[in-house]
Design an enzyme around this catalytic site. Structure first.
Site, PDB file in Angstrom:
ATOM      1  N   TYR A  40      -9.716  -5.296  12.911  1.00 30.60           N
ATOM      2  CA  TYR A  40      -8.592  -4.371  12.643  1.00 30.60           C
ATOM      3  C   TYR A  40      -8.222  -4.045  14.240  1.00 30.60           C
ATOM      4  O   TYR A  40      -6.927  -4.290  14.606  1.00 30.60           O
ATOM      5  CB  TYR A  40      -8.790  -3.149  11.870  1.00 30.60           C
ATOM      6  CG  TYR A  40      -7.818  -2.048  12.025  1.00 30.60           C
ATOM      7  CD1 TYR A  40      -6.720  -2.143  11.856  1.00 30.60           C
ATOM      8  CD2 TYR A  40      -8.510  -0.941  12.744  1.00 30.60           C
ATOM      9  CE1 TYR A  40      -5.523  -1.118  12.032  1.00 30.60           C
ATOM     10  CE2 TYR A  40      -7.313   0.141  12.767  1.00 30.60           C
ATOM     11  CZ  TYR A  40      -6.076   0.019  12.758  1.00 30.60           C
ATOM     12  OH  TYR A  40      -5.281   1.078  12.941  1.00 30.60           O
ATOM     13  N   THR A  71       0.819  -1.048   0.067  1.00 28.65           N
ATOM     14  CA  THR A  71       0.107   0.090   0.006  1.00 28.65           C
ATOM     15  C   THR A  71       0.545   1.259  -0.165  1.00 28.65           C
ATOM     16  O   THR A  71       0.380   2.398  -0.262  1.00 28.65           O
ATOM     17  CB  THR A  71      -0.826   0.146   1.226  1.00 28.65           C
ATOM     18  OG1 THR A  71      -0.007  -0.197   2.423  1.00 28.65           O
ATOM     19  CG2 THR A  71      -1.970  -1.020   1.140  1.00 28.65           C
ATOM     20  N   LEU A  95     -11.954  10.637   6.157  1.00 28.16           N
ATOM     21  CA  LEU A  95     -12.872  11.978   5.792  1.00 28.16           C
ATOM     22  C   LEU A  95     -12.027  13.213   5.253  1.00 28.16           C
ATOM     23  O   LEU A  95     -12.775  13.617   3.958  1.00 28.16           O
ATOM     24  CB  LEU A  95     -13.542  12.535   7.108  1.00 28.16           C
ATOM     25  CG  LEU A  95     -14.429  13.467   7.185  1.00 28.16           C
ATOM     26  CD1 LEU A  95     -15.629  13.306   6.217  1.00 28.16           C
ATOM     27  CD2 LEU A  95     -14.830  14.217   8.173  1.00 28.16           C
ATOM     28  N   ARG A 137      -2.069  -3.448   8.011  1.00 24.55           N
ATOM     29  CA  ARG A 137      -3.363  -3.402   7.267  1.00 24.55           C
ATOM     30  C   ARG A 137      -3.963  -2.445   8.063  1.00 24.55           C
ATOM     31  O   ARG A 137      -4.143  -2.805   9.200  1.00 24.55           O
ATOM     32  CB  ARG A 137      -3.991  -4.631   6.787  1.00 24.55           C
ATOM     33  CG  ARG A 137      -3.137  -5.595   6.080  1.00 24.55           C
ATOM     34  CD  ARG A 137      -3.879  -6.576   5.570  1.00 24.55           C
ATOM     35  NE  ARG A 137      -3.250  -7.444   4.404  1.00 24.55           N
ATOM     36  CZ  ARG A 137      -3.625  -7.064   2.846  1.00 24.55           C
ATOM     37  NH1 ARG A 137      -4.569  -6.265   2.750  1.00 24.55           N
ATOM     38  NH2 ARG A 137      -3.019  -7.421   2.075  1.00 24.55           N
TER      39      ARG A 137
HETATM   40  N1  UDP Z   1     -17.006   9.951   7.327  1.00 29.32           N
HETATM   41  C1  UDP Z   1     -18.021  10.385   6.529  1.00 29.32           C
HETATM   42  N2  UDP Z   1     -17.909  10.532   5.179  1.00 29.32           N
HETATM   43  C2  UDP Z   1     -16.952   9.764   4.714  1.00 29.32           C
HETATM   44  C3  UDP Z   1     -16.067   9.318   5.525  1.00 29.32           C
HETATM   45  C4  UDP Z   1     -16.136   9.585   6.717  1.00 29.32           C
HETATM   46  O1  UDP Z   1     -19.020  11.259   7.122  1.00 29.32           O
HETATM   47  O2  UDP Z   1     -17.139   9.842   3.577  1.00 29.32           O
HETATM   48  C5  UDP Z   1     -17.231  10.069   9.089  1.00 29.32           C
HETATM   49  C6  UDP Z   1     -16.904   9.004   9.701  1.00 29.32           C
HETATM   50  O3  UDP Z   1     -18.541   8.619   9.938  1.00 29.32           O
HETATM   51  C7  UDP Z   1     -16.199   9.296  11.046  1.00 29.32           C
HETATM   52  C8  UDP Z   1     -15.577  10.441  10.497  1.00 29.32           C
HETATM   53  O4  UDP Z   1     -16.037  10.772   9.355  1.00 29.32           O
HETATM   54  O5  UDP Z   1     -17.347   9.735  11.821  1.00 29.32           O
HETATM   55  C9  UDP Z   1     -13.957  10.107  10.573  1.00 29.32           C
HETATM   56  O6  UDP Z   1     -13.934   9.009   9.680  1.00 29.32           O
HETATM   57  P1  UDP Z   1     -12.537   8.333   8.957  1.00 29.32           P
HETATM   58  O7  UDP Z   1     -12.879   7.014   8.284  1.00 29.32           O
HETATM   59  O8  UDP Z   1     -11.985   9.478   8.744  1.00 29.32           O
HETATM   60  O9  UDP Z   1     -11.947   7.668  10.532  1.00 29.32           O
HETATM   61  P2  UDP Z   1     -12.232   6.911  11.677  1.00 29.32           P
HETATM   62  O10 UDP Z   1     -12.768   7.734  12.916  1.00 29.32           O
HETATM   63  O11 UDP Z   1     -13.079   5.934  11.075  1.00 29.32           O
HETATM   64  O12 UDP Z   1     -11.065   6.172  12.145  1.00 29.32           O
END
Ligand code: UDP
Length: 318
Positions: A138, A35, A185, A73
């Site tokens: 994970y 990756t 996000l 991963r």
């Molecule tokens: N999130 C969202 N839309 C997206 C991706 C993420 O609303 O397309 C939200 C997700 O539900 C979480 C926050 O953004 O509440 C952060 O998500 P991310 O995947 O960046 O990190 P995680 O908190 O899962 O490690």
């Protein structure tokens, strides 16, 4: 110090490797490029391409002062669909690394653990003493490695530190986030501003939070790298220290999108979508332990600063 950085061609690993090189350490990066990216290995670090479990023994035989172990991963959804990849790629490979560390008496280890080891929190902000009940393979695989490290530290006089990352974000001036499958996000929102994505989906707007969207603790990757250097410095033989790495402040999904609009000047259309399985409403770190014992204090905590650095990197690569 002479340091082995596993996963040093990935996002956090490459930024930490860059900080280590910048502070005068001798760095060898071991990465299988599954990756990561060859050009993310910082100039000044030696690169060894290889699979961690297979290659760790030969590499550590050279003699090292420590290992920073980032290779993993890290996709929650994938771990639910294909847990075998996580038990093998994270747990088995880390076991082999620990065996190589033992065989060659490598004195120090810093491991990338995660807030996902806590699962759905009972208490926010989350202290290191919170129960660890991961809700996906994970998080479970990272917790298993934390337990393995604890037992090796006690039995084999290793000086080990697990750093439990909250939401790593932002970018170093030369290295940042470049995932083939992007799920995070901030980079997804910035793709909208770059024109490679039409809109951002907001996963649920009916959460029990002030604006109804999930709250997370976003920590700048350069602050995270600072903590790794401190962890190396303060590690004690026979002890396994565990620290949360977060800023202690929470931002909602809507606040993140607003910050991205302010930084990029793009309207960034947002569409409400169903909740994502396994998402807790609020994840914020209690970071007192890292402050007290390592003297670590994140300094790049302003959300627009974090987003701005991610934007500068995304823009440069576009
Ligand atoms: N999130 C969202 N839309 C997206 C991706 C993420 O609303 O397309 C939200 C997700 O539900 C979480 C926050 O953004 O509440 C952060 O998500 P991310 O995947 O960046 O990190 P995680 O908190 O899962 O490690």
């Amino acid at each position: 110090m002479k340091l082995l950085v596993t996963g040093g061609a990935g996002y956090v690993g490459s930024v930490c490797a860059a900080h280590l090189v910048e502070t005068g350490h001798e760095v060898v990066v071991l990465d299988d490029l599954s990756t990561g990216h060859r050009d993310a290995v910082p100039p000044g670090a030696r690169f060894v391409e290889g699979e961690l479990g297979a290659a760790a023994g030969d590499v550590l035989a050279e003699g090292f002062d420590g290992v920073l172990h980032f290779a993993a991963r890290s996709l929650v959804g994938e771990s639910v669909q294909r847990p075998e990849l996580y038990w093998h790629g994270n747990v088995v490979a880390s076991f082999r690394l620990l065996e190589a560390i033992r065989a060659h008496s490598t004195p120090r280890l810093v491991f990338s653990s995660t807030a996902a080891t806590y699962g759905e929190p009972e208490q926010v902000p989350i202290p290191e003493t919170a129960p660890t009940r991961p809700t996906n393979p994970y998080g479970a695989s990272k917790l298993a490695i934390d337990h393995m490290i604890s037992s090796y530290t006690a039995a084999h006089a290793l000086a080990a530190t697990s750093l439990r990352y909250f939401n790593v974000a932002g970018a170093h001036e030369a290295f940042g986030e470049r995932h083939a499958v992007e799920t995070h996000l901030i980079p997804l929102v910035l793709q909208v501003a770059l024109g490679t994505r039409e809109s951002i989906s907001v996963f649920g707007d009916d959460w029990p939070t002030p604006d109804g969207t999930c709250v997370r603790d976003y920590i700048h990757v350069d602050d995270l790298a600072d903590a790794h250097l401190l962890a190396l410095q303060y590690a004690v033989a026979g002890e396994h220290s565990i620290y949360n790495l977060g800023s202690g402040q929470g931002f909602s999904v809507r606040e993140v999108i607003e910050a991205c609009r302010a930084v990029t000047g793009h309207p960034i259309p947002a569409v409400t979508a169903p909740r994502r399985a396994g998402d807790p409403a609020v994840l914020v770190a209690a970071g007192d332990r890292a402050a007290e014992r390592l003297g670590w204090k994140p300094s790049r905590t302003d959300l627009e600063r974090i987003v701005g650095d991610a934007w500068a990197f995304a823009h440069k690569r576009a």
